[in-house]
Scaffold this motif. Structure first.
Motif, short mmCIF file in Angstrom:
data_model
loop_
_atom_site.label_atom_id
_atom_site.label_comp_id
_atom_site.label_asym_id
_atom_site.label_seq_id
_atom_site.Cartn_x
_atom_site.Cartn_y
_atom_site.Cartn_z
N MET A 21 5.81 -9.63 3.81
CA MET A 21 5.15 -10.57 4.71
C MET A 21 3.63 -10.34 4.72
O MET A 21 2.86 -11.27 4.92
N VAL A 22 3.21 -9.10 4.51
CA VAL A 22 1.77 -8.83 4.39
C VAL A 22 1.20 -9.58 3.17
O VAL A 22 0.14 -10.19 3.25
N ILE A 23 1.92 -9.52 2.08
CA ILE A 23 1.49 -10.27 0.89
C ILE A 23 1.43 -11.75 1.22
O ILE A 23 0.46 -12.44 0.89
N ASN A 24 2.47 -12.24 1.89
CA ASN A 24 2.45 -13.65 2.28
C ASN A 24 1.34 -13.95 3.29
O ASN A 24 0.80 -15.06 3.30
N GLY A 25 1.01 -12.96 4.13
CA GLY A 25 -0.08 -13.15 5.08
C GLY A 25 -1.42 -13.33 4.38
O GLY A 25 -2.24 -14.17 4.77
N VAL A 26 -1.64 -12.54 3.34
CA VAL A 26 -2.87 -12.69 2.55
C VAL A 26 -2.91 -14.09 1.94
O VAL A 26 -3.93 -14.79 2.01
N LEU A 27 -1.79 -14.50 1.36
CA LEU A 27 -1.75 -15.83 0.72
C LEU A 27 -1.91 -16.93 1.77
O LEU A 27 -2.58 -17.94 1.52
N ALA A 28 -1.31 -16.73 2.95
CA ALA A 28 -1.45 -17.72 4.03
C ALA A 28 -2.91 -17.85 4.46
O ALA A 28 -3.40 -18.96 4.71
#
Lengths: 414, 414, 414
Positions: free
Chosen positions: C272-279
């Motif tokens: 989710m951290v990776i997705n947070g960066v992408l978000a």
């Protein structure tokens, strides 16, 4: 005529903006290189934790460098540090032909590269949140102070004529000696050293993954070094020299590491060859703009051997550095900075320039290394005495991925 | 006015330096692409050995190309070869608007790409140090002679009007036919061919890793082809055409490989699709500056099928090429060079240009292929008769990583 | 003087060509990022199938965008769509300082990024050839119509003053809501949801591989956002702002996702951290040219939390999105577009600009989301009723790699 002057000025800014923006993107991509290199060189059970730590370097470190660090580095300087919040709009006194914001972005790349060196040395045993505190301190104060000394036009090393084009000292020795302090305070991983003082090899879990990281770093260095020109107009010859020197030193580092490990151990140490290439890159970073191609080869050849010697020596001292970050960046950052005093066409000992520059290089890089080491040591010690820096023995055995994230990096069952 | 002239001249050099330096960096990154693609397509036990071979391509090959090769290619030419040590300061007669050193760096990318093609075909069975000798010979003499013919303004093919913009012939056919010779002298891997002549499939050990390599190569090609303009000033339309043609041929190669393998085998061959994309890229490399977009699509469609046919045919000939390098680069380099004679807007057979250009393209690419094949064959034979080129049977069964490096690429236990 | 004018004009085109060509190359490389991120986040048995789907995005989608899509987007527009075949030579009315072909290449990057979002949401269960049909429809008609609305100077949203600099709406919400429709029609993977409505976690098979993809995407975004300037001359300040805002939002997204998941779940969710960066990256894409740095941080902080909430909410709705594409791109594309109406220095509600812009942003992004959703829903339904969209249950259990390609992504035995 005035109209032409304006257009020509606008073109100069546009050309230099294209150059710096794209070099900065390449430098930024090096974070991926650090993350994957480090992940591949450590054990499976901590693979995602080290990638998380590099994401902390980027995100926590980047915001800290935005809010505080950049002002410390490039604000109105007392010679040792400055303190301006954010990116000031004023002229930074650097003769920039790009916007201050774009200059910030390329400087960010250097700052987070420096802390990412530390992330490698503390791998597999440091608490993630406490590491985030160290990152914030490093990117707010420690690294920016050194950048101030070296690159701020009022910095004391700048004023003494210290030469460190792209940061063998300010980025790599800085990161490498901070890494040394951090690794010392943290202590070695469980079962790394035996009671008789000998070291156990803990092989990397995924060397092709580490290679992905290495190639990204190698690629990114062609933004890191030539991009330090901060502009292309007027620099076409310089940029050519820088890329050639950067390449030759890296190639020479690979060659000498391959030959050296073959003769010393009877078998080529392929992870050391990768580190040899990186050591060549680190060692040419200070002087890539002022040495001849032949000197770049010599510097790289030395670096490729030096890195292996340094790794062994650190193991004798029981300094546990899982990815060799101290040897690659610390020792070769030191060497590369001093090498400028020997090989600089203008001022180097070997080119008839006397010893003035060499002394300045010694002074500067030892000051930086001592500063990095001692301040990081103190910070880590403070953190150790207050919140604690090390994961529990159970967590270390289980791996940080399991204990902090509740996951396994690989799930090959289905 | 003179002042303006100087500034404008300086701007032109700056613009072209930015362009060439960054395209060259992308081309350099393709070495990571070669390494990872080849590693993924072979067996686990040799994964790091092939990455080591690509590091040899870069480091040994790069220094050889610096000390000897560049002078052979771009020195004062007799028409067949030149011999100047290092990067001469003199005008190379190419009308460069970048420094000779930067020109060297982009040419380096072509040289080491060419030898990296060979590294794929000799995978899993060649001695590493002896391969390093081949690399030095190739990057000092063989590749530079061909570059001399094609791109040196005194080269015999250059003077005949041979068209090879970014090197379908000089880089890819050169590398591919050298690879063919090397694979023939080396012989197939143990258990690759059965006594009845049939071939056993030896699947790649890590196809996602190979995909990382493929995407890096695809990306890098957008430096490789447009960067061959050697400058952006005056070339804005050219660069647009080159990138569009490069893209379309690669896309078409992927499409046709997917459709073709589906109908031929009942199942899509995904590794062949990756090779189809690369074949499309190889085949447009010669003509990307002189063909129309529609022609680029046709060339790519052919390439995507041709590569599969070539792989099968080479297997019938018992030429063991573990990664398909000969089919991708050799056969499609040949095809792409000839395709210029068919599709060039100015001079192509299909565009009413008669057969003169087509004949020149045939002559040139067959001369290059024959030269690459025969000289590499002789070099390999000499090496075989003297120091030996092939690892022992025991080493081959154990894998080169174990026997040469004493390591395993993956350690997933902990 | 006229001669100087011509030279200066030529220089402007050259500078902007260098900028756009290299940014477009970075954007193109993001396809590798999508492929590897998605492959790492799903199960081993489908790893190569998702990479194949991204190759379909590029190759089938690219040729469709060349033959049809670009004309629909940038041809002589009625306000809703245009229809010109291929890349017309005429002036597109955009004031371009690069060739139409080069403009096509950078627009291609946006088109295939948009469809690559869809490829993530339909992972592990859709037929490959039928997916190729969806790709062709999407890249020929659906995406180009929206690009027409937003970026064609006659587009109805363009004329209303809708602000979407690099495509939070036109690329990301477009892709994300198409992904939502596709995932709904397709239905969830076997065993994803239990009869009581709860969801089973299906962990990604190779998170370091996903991280390679994430770093490539992060890197490529520094082409995606600043490259949307379509030229550097006159834009040096703009480009600096865009890169800083892009960075800060991504860093803030990483920070907030890390803190939020730690407090909500007791353990950091690293995927989710990776997705947070992408978000964070998705959400700043619309407004990176018109918001202040502090606003970029706020936008990123919100995005990093929003993505996690969206993932959970979609799971409650039993929308099975294996890689989180709808949450990252759809929800944050929506949010980022609306955020422009709040944070734009000129026209944003929070900067005293009243609600006009905010209303336009709402209208535009909901029109785009509704269009993307409904047209994709209809297309998928038509495909379902005719050729069928879903692989058989046996194929799904065995994995697409086995059933469609007859291979295993990993072969670690030898």
């Amino acid at each position: 005529m005035e109209e032409f002057s304006n257009i020509i000025n606008e073109h100069e800014f546009a050309i230099d903006t294209v150059w710096v923006a794209l070099c900065a993107a390449l430098i930024f991509f090096m974070e991926g290189g650090f993350a994957l290199l480090e992940a591949g060189f450590i054990r499976r059970k901590n693979a995602m934790s080290i990638i998380a730590k590099v994401i902390v370097d980027i995100s926590f470190g980047g915001i800290a460098f935005f809010l505080v660090g950049f002002g410390v580095a490039y604000g109105e300087s007392s010679g040792w540090f400055a303190f301006d919040i954010g990116i000031t709009k004023a002229d930074l006194g650097l003769g920039l032909t790009v916007s201050n914001k774009l200059f910030w972005f390329i400087q960010l790349g250097f700052a987070i590269a420096s802390i990412s060196i530390v992330s490698g040395a503390i791998a597999e045993r440091m608490k993630l949140w406490v590491y985030a505190v160290l990152v914030v301190v490093f990117c707010s104060i420690l690294y920016p102070m050194v950048a101030n000394w070296v690159w701020n036009p009022n910095g004391w090393l700048f004023l003494r004529g210290f030469k460190d084009f792209a940061g063998s000292a300010a980025v790599h020795a800085m990161g490498g000696f901070a890494a040394l302090a951090a690794a010392l305070v943290l202590g070695p991983r469980i079962k790394k050293y035996n009671s008789d003082g000998s070291a156990n090899s803990i092989p990397g879990h995924n060397l092709p993954l580490a290679s992905v990281g290495a190639f990204i770093l190698w690629f990114g260095w062609f933004g890191f070094n030539p991009g330090s020109s901060l502009g292309a107009v007027g620099n076409w010859e310089l940029i050519g020299s820088v890329v050639v020197n950067t390449f030759l030193a890296s190639a020479a580092g690979g060659v000498s590491a391959m030959i050296y490990t073959h003769y010393r151990y009877g078998k080529i140490d392929i992870t050391m060859v990768i580190n040899g290439v990186l050591a060549g890159l680190v060692s040419i970073t200070a002087g890539c703009n002022v040495v001849e191609a032949g000197s770049a080869i010599i510097i790289g050849l030395v670096a490729g051997v030096l890195v292996d010697i340094a790794v062994l020596y650190l193991d004798k001292l029981k300094v546990d550095d899982p990815v060799g970050a101290i040897a690659v960046h610390g020792v070769n950052g030191l060497f590369g900075t001093i090498a400028v005093g020997l090989f600089a066409i203008d001022g180097g000992v070997l080119f008839g320039g006397g010893t003035t520059l060499l002394k300045t290089q010694f002074l500067g890089v030892f000051a930086i290394a001592a500063f990095a080491f001692s301040l990081t040591f103190i910070t880590m010690l403070l953190l150790k005495r207050t919140v604690g820096i090390r994961i529990t023995k159970e967590e270390e055995i289980a791996g940080i991925d399991e204990s902090t994230f509740g996951i396994d990096a690989y799930n090959y069952d289905e």
